[in-house]
Design a protein around this motif. Structure first.
Motif: not given
Length: 173
Positions: A5, A61, A101-102, A104
């Protein structure tokens, strides 16, 4: 095959600022792949009368879950002298926040995503826009660079000279 992610983290300190920001950078670089490191900004305390903060944003990452990442960040704060249970608006040796987080969205494992401070605090939005200008806010679907250009808050912050691992990382050219 595992999935990594893309995560943006906020780093802040207003107690022995340089030492704690460096400790956070070193710990994060040791554990994760760093994909972006913003300038370090000094800003006035928000919400309480206290010493100025150093703030910055880093991109990493990770294959860790949100819960695992959050536990690591909380342990790193405590390791650097932060006492759990202190009031929200109080001096901090180290404050580490998962900003995104990405893509989300929602409260996941006790973490609000994306973090609301992105849109309200210059000390979060400006460094995020610096290292991820074209990345879209997961809810607003607007690039951070545009969100910063449209920011109307009156928080004062300024980039400061800062060195990490023998090189100047701030201010960025």
């Amino acid at each position: 095959m595992s999935y990594a992610a893309t995560v943006y983290l906020g780093i802040g300190s207003n107690v022995d600022r340089e030492r704690h920001v460096l400790a956070a950078l070193n710990a994060l670089a040791e554990r994760y792949e760093l994909i972006g490191v913003s300038s370090v900004y000094e800003s006035e305390s928000v919400g309480f009368d206290g010493s100025p903060f150093y703030n910055m944003v880093v991109g990493i990452r990770t294959e860790e879950s949100i819960a695992t990442l959050s536990r690591f960040l909380k342990a790193l704060e405590v390791e650097n002298g932060r006492r759990p249970g202190m009031p929200k608006f109080s001096p901090r040796t180290l404050d580490l926040d998962i900003l995104t987080y990405d893509d989300r969205v929602g409260v996941i494992d006790g973490v609000e995503l994306p973090r609301g401070e992105i849109l309200t605090n210059a000390f979060v939005l400006r460094p995020l826009a610096e290292i991820a200008p074209a990345v879209l806010h997961p809810e607003k679907k607007v690039a951070y660079q545009q969100l910063w250009a449209e920011y109307t808050g009156d928080q004062k912050l300024w980039p400061i000279p800062f060195r990490w691992q023998g090189r100047a990382i701030s201010p960025r050219p």
